[in-house]
Design a protein around this motif. Structure first.
Motif, short mmCIF file in Angstrom:
data_model
loop_
_atom_site.label_atom_id
_atom_site.label_comp_id
_atom_site.label_asym_id
_atom_site.label_seq_id
_atom_site.Cartn_x
_atom_site.Cartn_y
_atom_site.Cartn_z
N GLU A 306 20.70 49.72 81.15
CA GLU A 306 20.98 49.32 79.77
C GLU A 306 21.86 48.09 79.71
O GLU A 306 22.82 47.98 80.46
N ASN A 307 21.52 47.20 78.81
CA ASN A 307 22.37 46.05 78.57
C ASN A 307 23.34 46.41 77.45
O ASN A 307 22.97 47.12 76.53
N LYS A 308 24.56 45.92 77.56
CA LYS A 308 25.56 46.32 76.57
C LYS A 308 26.35 45.12 76.09
O LYS A 308 26.76 44.29 76.91
N GLN A 309 26.54 45.04 74.80
CA GLN A 309 27.34 43.94 74.24
C GLN A 309 28.64 44.50 73.67
O GLN A 309 28.62 45.51 72.98
N CYS A 324 28.69 40.40 77.40
CA CYS A 324 27.45 41.18 77.51
C CYS A 324 27.27 41.58 78.96
O CYS A 324 27.48 40.76 79.86
N CYS A 325 26.91 42.81 79.17
CA CYS A 325 26.67 43.29 80.53
C CYS A 325 25.18 43.56 80.67
O CYS A 325 24.61 44.32 79.88
N TYR A 326 24.55 42.91 81.64
CA TYR A 326 23.10 43.05 81.83
C TYR A 326 22.82 43.86 83.10
O TYR A 326 23.19 43.43 84.19
N ARG A 327 22.23 45.00 82.91
CA ARG A 327 21.88 45.82 84.07
C ARG A 327 20.36 45.90 84.24
O ARG A 327 19.86 46.65 85.04
N SER A 328 19.65 45.11 83.47
CA SER A 328 18.19 45.22 83.48
C SER A 328 17.51 44.09 84.24
O SER A 328 16.31 44.10 84.42
N THR A 384 19.35 36.05 79.04
CA THR A 384 20.44 35.93 78.07
C THR A 384 20.06 35.01 76.91
O THR A 384 20.81 34.92 75.94
N ASP A 470 23.27 43.06 88.90
CA ASP A 470 23.85 43.18 87.55
C ASP A 470 24.57 41.88 87.19
O ASP A 470 25.01 41.14 88.07
#
Ligand SMILES: O=C(O)CCC(=O)C(=O)O
Ligand SMILES: [Fe+2]
Length: 511
Positions: A306-309, A324-328, A384, A470
């Motif tokens: 899941e990406n999280k802002q 923003c954290c991008y795990r995808s 992004t 990530d």
């Protein structure tokens, strides 16, 4: 161009160019059961009054750019009254996010209302001191109380009036959860004793609410005018879809849901009335994401893609500091992540004291010749959606290697507005993790609000744990109020390397 993209482009075109035609029913999310009735209740009357779009209408107009601009100006200048059920899309802002209000009249029946109003009048109402723009205290022209998570706004700390929620508020909170699918955890209660009581122009854009909060407003008692107007400073990035200002007469039992970029792009108020008015109570239910001085901790869950802002802090009238954290990224680029990891050893590493660094010159290579590391950076830039990071003169890719417990990247500020080729106060730093998973688990990216930062918001510091592949982006107002580091590991001993790629629109070296 893919069929999807062509369709999206056509939709975007349609939104900015034209008049409201009826089309298939659309919902802007959430569970407000709407009737799509606008100004008389059918599509034909809505067509005659194009400034008030119903949710089942498409905006279609073939005209020149100047006609489009003239049309937008016309839309923007027509005062509108929102006095029917429906979803009202007011504007399209940054990243195509729409400002939406959803009106649901008589959500609560008259009989229910009378009972609820009597109970709400027993809440611990108090007239409080607020602070004006200049920091001067003044007595608020209304009575208030607050239930739920504490938060700080405009230097005023809101502590829950009472830990336990009164039954009447719990009942309403649960009704809203059923209706909207949102578990609100806080509620602001306002009592306007008479027509002179009011609330001035403001937005509920405190950072602890997140960037695009869903706020549900319930009204009881006397009808008052709820006004909306666009924020002037955002006009260039905003495409109006509806006139401004907007009057929403809120009657007893009405539910008004505010969504999308409404708090970001619009202000609202309840002005005083010239005629005598009885008292009115309004409840705005909110989701507060963080408590004061809270430390943000983002860890990947098992199989977490899941990406999280996260909104870190805000200054009035300026861009929020965000992360923003991008795990995808790895999902569609796992081969590339493996290739990039294998390419790390081939970089020309040099010691920069506290850590090893390597610079990659993106501008020098043609995209097809780019190394797997650079291609990974391009994939991240694409994910992004940051146009400035398209490989070219502005993008800088640096790698930092930590292979000993004592190695670290000291606190860094991310202000790129000062003399770099990219003259902007807007921060963009992307950090992509590679290397050994165990080593990475010891080396979260740490962030900290700068000492004496006047920015508002409950978060004070944070740790973001990254797995190989990530990434994190530090955005918008980050540079003004926050800094970041890669700290020392628990023990001073050699370990498998943890590697971080830093992608910035700047030419400065990282080391
Ligand atoms: O009274 C209202 O309808 C609005 C109240 C409001 O805007 C607020 O509490 O932030
Ligand atoms: Fe508000």
């Amino acid at each position: 161009m893919s069929a999807e993209k062509a369709k999206a482009d056509r939709r975007r075109q349609a939104r900015v160019q034209g008049a409201w035609n009826s089309g298939p029913a659309r919902r802007s999310g959430g569970g407000v059961k709407q009737t799509n009735k606008v100004d008389g209740g059918d599509a034909s009357s809505a067509q005659q009054k194009p400034q008030v779009p119903a949710a089942n209408q498409e905006f279609v107009f073939d005209g020149s750019v100047s006609e489009v601009l003239a049309r937008e100006a016309e839309l923007a200048s027509k005062p509108v009254t929102v006095d029917k059920d429906g979803d009202y899309e007011l504007s399209i802002g940054r990243n195509d996010v729409k400002a939406v209000v959803q009106m649901r009249q008589k959500f609560l029946s008259d009989a229910e209302n009378r009972r609820l109003l009597a109970e709400l009048n027993r809440l611990p109402w108090q007239q409080r001191m607020g602070l004006d723009q200049g920091g001067q205290p003044y007595q608020e022209p209304r009575e208030t109380c607050w239930f739920g998570r504490p938060y700080t706004y405009s230097h005023v700390k809101w502590e829950a009036t009472d830990d336990s929620w009164p039954q009447v508020l719990l009942e309403l909170k649960n009704r809203l959860a059923d209706e909207l699918g949102v578990e609100f955890n806080s509620v602001m209660c306002n009592r306007y004793r008479d027509g002179k009581d009011k609330i001035g122009w403001h937005a509920d854009d405190e950072p602890s609410l997140g960037r695009h909060p869903v706020i549900a407003s319930l009204s009881f008692g006397e009808t008052r005018r709820f006004m909306l107007r666009r924020r002037d400073c955002r006009v260039q990035t905003l495409r109006p879809l509806i006139g401004d200002p907007i009057t929403v007469p809120l009657q007893s039992g009405d539910l008004l849901v505010m969504r999308g970029s409404l708090q970001e792009d619009w202000l609202h108020s309840v002005p005083p009335e010239y005629h005598d008015k009885e008292s009115r109570i309004n409840l705005t239910f909110r989701v507060i994401e963080h408590s004061p001085n809270e430390q943000l901790c983002l860890r990947p869950g098992p199989e977490d893609n899941e990406n999280k802002q996260v909104t870190l802090s805000a200054r009035p009238g300026q861009m929020q500091a965000q992360l923003c954290c991008y795990r995808s990224l790895i999902v569609s680029n796992s081969g590339l992540v493996a290739e990039a990891s294998a390419a790390l050893d081939r970089l020309s590493w040099r010691s920069a004291g506290s850590c090893d660094v390597a610079q990659l010159d993106l501008a020098a290579s043609q995209p097809q010749e780019l190394s797997p590391l650079a291609r990974l950076a391009v994939a991240l830039a694409t994910l992004t959606g940051n146009a400035r990071l398209k490989v070219g003169a502005y993008a800088r890719l640096a790698a930092v290697r930590l292979d000993h417990g004592s190695k670290h990247l000291p606190w860094r500020e991310a202000n790129f507005g000062d003399g770099g080729p990219c003259q902007t106060a807007e921060t963009f730093v992307a950090v992509l993790a590679l290397g050994d998973a165990k080593a990475l688990a010891q080396r979260p990216l740490e962030i900290e609000k700068r000492l004496n930062s006047p920015a508002q918001g409950n978060l004070k510091s944070g740790q973001i744990f990254l797995r190989p592949g990530d990434a994190v982006t530090l955005l918008h107002g980050f540079g003004a109020d926050w800094r970041y580091q890669l700290g020392r590991a628990g023990r001073a001993e050699p370990h498998e390397p943890a590697v971080f790629l830093f992608l910035t629109p700047d030419q400065r070296d990282i080391g």
